[in-house]
Scaffold this motif. Sequence first.
Motif, PDB file in Angstrom:
ATOM      1  N   ASN A 216       0.773  -1.225   0.000  1.00  0.00           N
ATOM      2  CA  ASN A 216       0.000   0.000   0.000  1.00  0.00           C
ATOM      3  C   ASN A 216       0.808   1.280   0.000  1.00  0.00           C
ATOM      4  OD1 ASN A 216      -2.879   0.008   1.983  1.00  0.00           O
ATOM      5  ND2 ASN A 216      -2.368   1.262   0.227  1.00  0.00           N
TER       6      ASN A 216
ATOM      7  N   PHE B 130       2.253   2.340   2.976  1.00  0.00           N
ATOM      8  CA  PHE B 130       2.356   2.820   4.346  1.00  0.00           C
ATOM      9  C   PHE B 130       3.744   2.606   4.903  1.00  0.00           C
ATOM     10  CE2 PHE B 130      -1.115   4.774   5.872  1.00  0.00           C
ATOM     11  CZ  PHE B 130      -2.300   4.056   5.806  1.00  0.00           C
ATOM     12  N   TYR B 131       4.243   1.392   4.649  1.00  0.00           N
ATOM     13  CA  TYR B 131       5.591   1.075   5.118  1.00  0.00           C
ATOM     14  C   TYR B 131       6.477   0.850   3.898  1.00  0.00           C
ATOM     15  CZ  TYR B 131       3.135  -0.264   9.454  1.00  0.00           C
ATOM     16  OH  TYR B 131       2.354  -0.301  10.580  1.00  0.00           O
TER      17      TYR B 131
ATOM     18  N   ARG C 152       4.385   7.725  -0.768  1.00  0.00           N
ATOM     19  CA  ARG C 152       3.299   7.956   0.164  1.00  0.00           C
ATOM     20  C   ARG C 152       2.086   7.171  -0.313  1.00  0.00           C
ATOM     21  NH1 ARG C 152       3.488  12.717   3.863  1.00  0.00           N
ATOM     22  NH2 ARG C 152       1.664  11.517   4.407  1.00  0.00           N
ATOM     23  N   PRO C 153       1.230   6.815   0.641  1.00  0.00           N
ATOM     24  CA  PRO C 153       0.057   6.015   0.269  1.00  0.00           C
ATOM     25  C   PRO C 153      -0.776   6.619  -0.849  1.00  0.00           C
ATOM     26  CG  PRO C 153       0.262   6.099   2.642  1.00  0.00           C
ATOM     27  CD  PRO C 153       1.317   6.994   2.102  1.00  0.00           C
ATOM     28  N   TYR C 154      -0.850   7.957  -0.945  1.00  0.00           N
ATOM     29  CA  TYR C 154      -1.740   8.478  -1.979  1.00  0.00           C
ATOM     30  C   TYR C 154      -1.162   8.243  -3.364  1.00  0.00           C
ATOM     31  CZ  TYR C 154       0.994  12.874  -2.136  1.00  0.00           C
ATOM     32  OH  TYR C 154       1.976  13.819  -2.240  1.00  0.00           O
TER      33      TYR C 154
ATOM     34  N   ALA D  79      -2.251   4.836  -4.204  1.00  0.00           N
ATOM     35  CA  ALA D  79      -3.674   4.851  -4.544  1.00  0.00           C
ATOM     36  C   ALA D  79      -3.866   5.302  -5.985  1.00  0.00           C
ATOM     37  CB  ALA D  79      -4.424   5.776  -3.593  1.00  0.00           C
ATOM     38  N   ARG D  80      -3.170   6.357  -6.354  1.00  0.00           N
ATOM     39  CA  ARG D  80      -3.318   6.846  -7.717  1.00  0.00           C
ATOM     40  C   ARG D  80      -2.755   5.874  -8.739  1.00  0.00           C
ATOM     41  NH1 ARG D  80      -4.003  12.911  -7.805  1.00  0.00           N
ATOM     42  NH2 ARG D  80      -5.048  13.151  -5.813  1.00  0.00           N
TER      43      ARG D  80
ATOM     44  N   ARG E 236      -7.768  -0.422  -0.960  1.00  0.00           N
ATOM     45  CA  ARG E 236      -7.633  -1.280   0.210  1.00  0.00           C
ATOM     46  C   ARG E 236      -8.758  -1.131   1.212  1.00  0.00           C
ATOM     47  NH1 ARG E 236      -2.884  -1.695   4.514  1.00  0.00           N
ATOM     48  NH2 ARG E 236      -4.223  -2.847   5.912  1.00  0.00           N
TER      49      ARG E 236
END
Lengths: 318, 361, 266
Positions: free
Chosen positions: C62, C64-65, C83-85, C88-89, C94
Motif C-alpha cells: 500500500n 504505508f511502510y 506515500r500512500p496516496y 492509490a493513484r 484497500r
Amino acid sequence: MDMLYKVVVEPFVFMGEAPDLLIQTLWEGLVSGVLYALIALGFVLIFKASGVFNFAQGIMVVFSALILVGLYEKGVPAFLALILAGVAMLVLAMVVERVVLRPLVNQPDIILFMATFGLTYFLIGFGELIFGGNPREMITEQLFLPQGTTEVDMLGGMVRFQHLDIAAAVIASIMIGLLAVFFSKTRIGRALRAVADSHKAALSVGISLNQIWVIVWFAAGIVALVAGIMWGARSGVSFSLQIIALKALPVLILGGFTSIPGAIIGGLIIGIGEKLGEFYWGPLVGGGVETWLAYVIALLFLLYRPQGLFGEKIIERI
Amino acid sequence: MLYREAGQFKTNYVADSAIFPLREDRIGLTLIILAAYALAFLGNSFLLQAVMIPFLVFSLAAIGLNILTGYTGLLSLGTGAFMGVGAYACYKLMTAFPDVNVIVWIFVSGFFSAAIGALFGLPSLRIKGFYLAVATLAAQFFLQWCFIRIPWLVNYNVSGALDAPLRTLFGIPIMGPNATPQTRYLVVLTIVILLTWLASNLVHGRIGRMWIAIRDMDLAAELMGIRPLQTKLLAFAVSSYYCGVAGALLVFLWYGGAEYDVFNINQSFFILFMVIIGGLGSLIGSFFGAALIFILPIVLGIVLPAILEPFGMSVGADVIEHLRFMIVGALIIFFLIVEPHGLARLWQIGKQKLLVWPFPY
Amino acid sequence: MRAPDHPVMSKGDVLLAVENVSLGFGGVRALTDVSFDIRKSEIRAIIGPNGAGKTSMLNCINGFYYPTEGRITFKGVKRPKMRPYVAARGGIARTFQNVALFKSMSTLDNIMAGRSIKMHSNFFWQLFRHGPAMKEEVEHRRFVEEIIDFLEIQHIRKTPVGRLPYGLQKRVELGRALAMEPELLLLDEPMAGMNLEEKEDMSRFILEVNQQYGTTIALIEHDMGVVMDLSDRVVVLEYGRKIADGTPAEVKNDQRVIDAYLGVAH
C-alpha cells in the motif's frame, strides 16, 4: 551584508565583550526557565493522570495567587491565607472533577481540551468579578520570602542575583523533586500512571477515577499556587500573568507532555533562549521579541521532531 | 404539516444533490434574506450598528474558522491574527490605490490572509492535534507583534492605529465618517451572503468531502488518493481568506478604525467559541454561534440592569464583560457535554421534529 | 458499471512481485525475506496465524511502510518509497481490519470520497457548484449509484456510516475501495465478524468483482472455508516468514501449514 553581520556576528561579539551581562542574562533565563517548568509540571501532572491537556493551568496560577492576596487584603493573616488558598484549590479540583471531567469521561481528547478553554474563560471572568482587574503585589514579606540583592563582582563587571530569584529557583526545584518522587515511588503515583494509560483498565482494577482526578487536580492547583506566588513576587499579580503562563505550552512541546525531566529541560531551553533572544537580538528588530520567540522555537522544534525531546515516537498503526 | 418532505420527489441527481432539497427550506431561506435586506430600511441605527453589522462580520469569521477546525479538523488559535492580516492588507491597498473601488480591495485583502494562513499551515503535515494548536499560537503572537512593530503597515502614522478613510460606492459614502449604518450594513450583508454561498458550494462538493475525510481519518483519506498536505493547505488558505475579509470588514465597515489589540488572542478564542457552540462543521452553526456569543453581552447589558434596578443596584460595563466571560466559558463546557455538535445539531433535531409534526414520530 | 480502464497486462501476467522483502520496526521483525507474486486477475489469499505479518505485508504493498530490505515491483516497475496516496493513484485500493470509514459521512458520501482520484474539476468551478463541477458530480454520482446497486446498500444510502452495523460498514468500505476502480484490491479480513449469510454475500461480491471486471484481489482471511472456495492461490505466512505458496489444495495438505495452525512446537 551589513545586516548579516549584525545578526550573525555582532550579538556574539557583544556577549564576549561583556561576559557579566551574559551571565546576568543567563541567570535570569534560568530563573524564568525553572518557573516555566513549574507551570509546565502542573500540565504534566494532569495530563499524565487524566489524559486531559489542561489549558486552564495558566489561569489557575493567577487565580490561586489572587485568592491568596485577596484574602490577605481582607485582613486574613498571611499563613492562614496561604492555607485557605490551598483549600480553595481543593474545592476547585472537586468542582472541576464533578462538573467537567465526569460528564466528559471517554470523550476524545480534543473535546476535553476545548472544555478547558471554557474553564479558562470562566475562571478569568470569575476572578475578575471577585477581585477586580487591578494588578496587585504579592505578599512576599509576609510569607518570609527573602528580599534584597546580592551583587557579585565577576568577569570584569557585576552580576546581580536577586534573593527572590534564588529562593524561587530553589523552591521550584524542591517542588519538582518532590513531584518526581511522588510519581515514581508512591502508591498513588502508580495509580496515576495507570489512569493515564487507560481509564477503562484502571477502573477494572478498582482504581477510583474520580478520587484520582480530584487528587491530581488538587496537586496541580498547589503547583499553580506556588508558581503564582513566585511569578507574582517577580512581576506582580495580574491577569497578564495568564499570558506568561501560556508560555508553558512551548515548554511542553519541547519536553513532551508526560515527562518531568522533559518539562525541566524544556523550561530551561525556553527560558534561557527567550532571554538571550530578547537581549541580544531583540534590539535589532525593535524589541518585544519575548512575546513570540518561545512559540517559534517550539514550532521549529516540532518540525524537526514532532514528538518533542522526550516524547515517544508516534508510530501510527492501522 | 407546514414542513413536509412527502410529495417532493427528485427525478435526477442534480436535484437530489441540491443543498436545500426541501421546498420549505428554500422558501424559508429566501424569506430570511429578504427580511435581512428589509432591515436596512426598517431597523434603527443602533440595531444595525451595534448588533447586525458585527453579527454578520463575526459570522463570516466563524465560517472561516469552521472550514479549518470544523470541516478539516485542524484546531487553530490564530484566527485573530489572520483577521488582522486582512485588515492591514486592506488598509495598505486602499491608501496606496485610492482610486480603485474599495470593495475590490476588501475582496483582494483576503488573498493576503490566505497566503499567510497557508504559510503557517505548512507544519500541519507533520504536526497534529493540540501540537498544531500551539503552532498556530506562534502565528497569533508573531503576527500581532508585526502589527505593532512594523510602522509601514499603518503608513507611519503616529497613533499606530488603523483608521477608515472616506470611500464611496456609486457616489454614496460606504466607509469613513460619512457612511451611515444603513449603507454599511447593506454592503456587509451583501458581501457576507455572497461569501457564504461560495463556502456552501465548496463544502458540499468534492473539496468539502476531502476536508471531512481528512478530519475523520486522514490515513484512510490518503489511501483514497487524497493528498493530505494540499488539502490541509487549501483549508488554511480558504479559512484565512474568510477571516481576512472579516477582519477588513470589522475595522473599516464596523468600528471605523482599530488598534492592533483588536486582533489579540481573546479574539481568536471567541471566534473558536462561536464555532464550538454553533456547531463544528456547520455553516449555519457559525451564524448561530456568532449570534449567541455576540448578542449575549448586549442582552445582559439590557436585562441585568432591568432586573437589578428595583433593588437599587447597578452594574457597570466591566461587570457585564466579566459575566460574559463566565457565561461563555460555562456554555462551552455545557455544550461540549450535552451537545458537542452545537446549536446546529439542535436546529437539525428541531427540523426533524417539525417534519413529522403534529405527530410525535 | 463500466469496466476499468483497458488493462495494460493480460490475465496471468505478474501484476505485483514481492522479492525478499523484510520489514522491521526498532527491535521487532514484522517480515523476513518474503517472496511471492500476484498474477493479474487472480484472487490471492494471504493467510497465517495472528502476528504472522499479513497486515504488515499489505501495508508495504500500500505504501504505508517501506521494506527495510528487498523490493516490490508493481506492473513490472520497481516501487520506490512512496506515500500512500501515490500508491492509490497507481491503482491500488484497500480495506481495513477495523473499518476505516469516514464515520460522520453518509454511505453515499463515503463512496463518493472514493471517487476523489477521478475528479478533476478545478477550484473555481467548485466555488460556484456549476458547469464542469456539477457535471462531474452527477457523472460520478451515477457511477457510485451503480456500485451501491451492486452491493445492495440502497436503503442505507444517506445514513451516516457511524450508525450502521458492522457487517454493512464493511460492505460500504468495499464499495469505497471499488469506487477507485483499482487494478489491485487489497482486502484485510473482509469477513471478520460476519455471520454465514453475510459471508456468503461478501464472497459473492468479491467473486463478481473479480470475474466481471478482472480486478486482481489480495485477501487476508481467517475463515479457511472462504479461502479455499474463493482463492486461486494462497500464500501462508508465520512469524513473518513464508512457509507455503500454491493452490488451496496444495497448501491445505502442507505439513508445515498444518503445524503452524495447530501450534506444534518447532
